[in-house]
Scaffold this active site. Sequence first.
Site, mmCIF file in Angstrom:
data_model
loop_
_atom_site.group_PDB
_atom_site.id
_atom_site.type_symbol
_atom_site.label_atom_id
_atom_site.label_comp_id
_atom_site.label_asym_id
_atom_site.label_seq_id
_atom_site.Cartn_x
_atom_site.Cartn_y
_atom_site.Cartn_z
ATOM 1 N N ASP A 11 0.879 -1.173 0.000
ATOM 2 C CA ASP A 11 0.000 0.000 0.000
ATOM 3 C C ASP A 11 0.913 1.217 0.000
ATOM 4 O O ASP A 11 1.661 1.430 0.960
ATOM 5 C CB ASP A 11 -0.889 0.017 1.245
ATOM 6 N N ASP A 130 -13.722 -4.327 -2.043
ATOM 7 C CA ASP A 130 -13.656 -4.190 -0.586
ATOM 8 C C ASP A 130 -15.046 -4.489 -0.045
ATOM 9 O O ASP A 130 -16.017 -3.825 -0.425
ATOM 10 C CB ASP A 130 -13.248 -2.763 -0.188
#
Length: 252
Positions: A11, A130
């Site tokens: 990330d 997600d």
Amino acid sequence: MITKRIIPCLDVKEGRVVKGIQFLGLKDAGDPVELAEAYDRESADELVFLDISASHEGRKTMTDVVEQVAAKLAIPFTVGGGINQLSDMKRMLRAGADKVSVNTAAVLRPELITEGADFFGSQCIVAAIDAKYDEDSDCYKVYTHGGRQKTEWEVTAWAKEAVSRGAGEILLTSMDADGEKTGFNHTLTQLVTRAVPVPVIASGGAGSARHMLEAFTIGEADAALAASIFHYKETSIKEVKDYMKKHGVNVR
């Protein structure tokens, strides 16, 4: 026997790798190019880079990072975050990415998946999803905008829609499990793996090699993704792969 994949995830925010819990409380975890090189040496099967900087400056930084990594990496890597149109896909693939991952922009405008698949082929398009359990509707709902916005999409319905539009792979993150290191959400993973005919990468919750094994044996995932356990050297890719082999799971 199908070969399962072990995938570290980076990330990236403002040119640095960060990690949080349930998408919050981000901490610095290192330099993306150095980490990518290390994972390549350790025989990771692939890498996933997610640009979590929302700004235009973040886009430029990410393109630079992708170019630097591509120059040193032998394994395939996927880039996601801020890919809103075909030109963004072109830029990342030109910079050296093998696949692009689309999330919020694809939910808001599903044609983006079709456009990308038509232009580059389904093998280049990953639908990142997600998801979080919703008590009111008793199902897993899809979230966008970095997990901040709940949508009306039930997770398997959106996964099927994404695949029908040309996504060649699903990157499925359990928001409830993300960063908790208590194991993957096998209920969620299995729901999606059984709903679509393309590979599913399980993400969110990896805390040990056993958790990654269970993503395959219980969740029926095709690949397992982890971040902090690799970044902070709680385990290595070699240790995870040795564990898989010991338990009869085919890995490279």
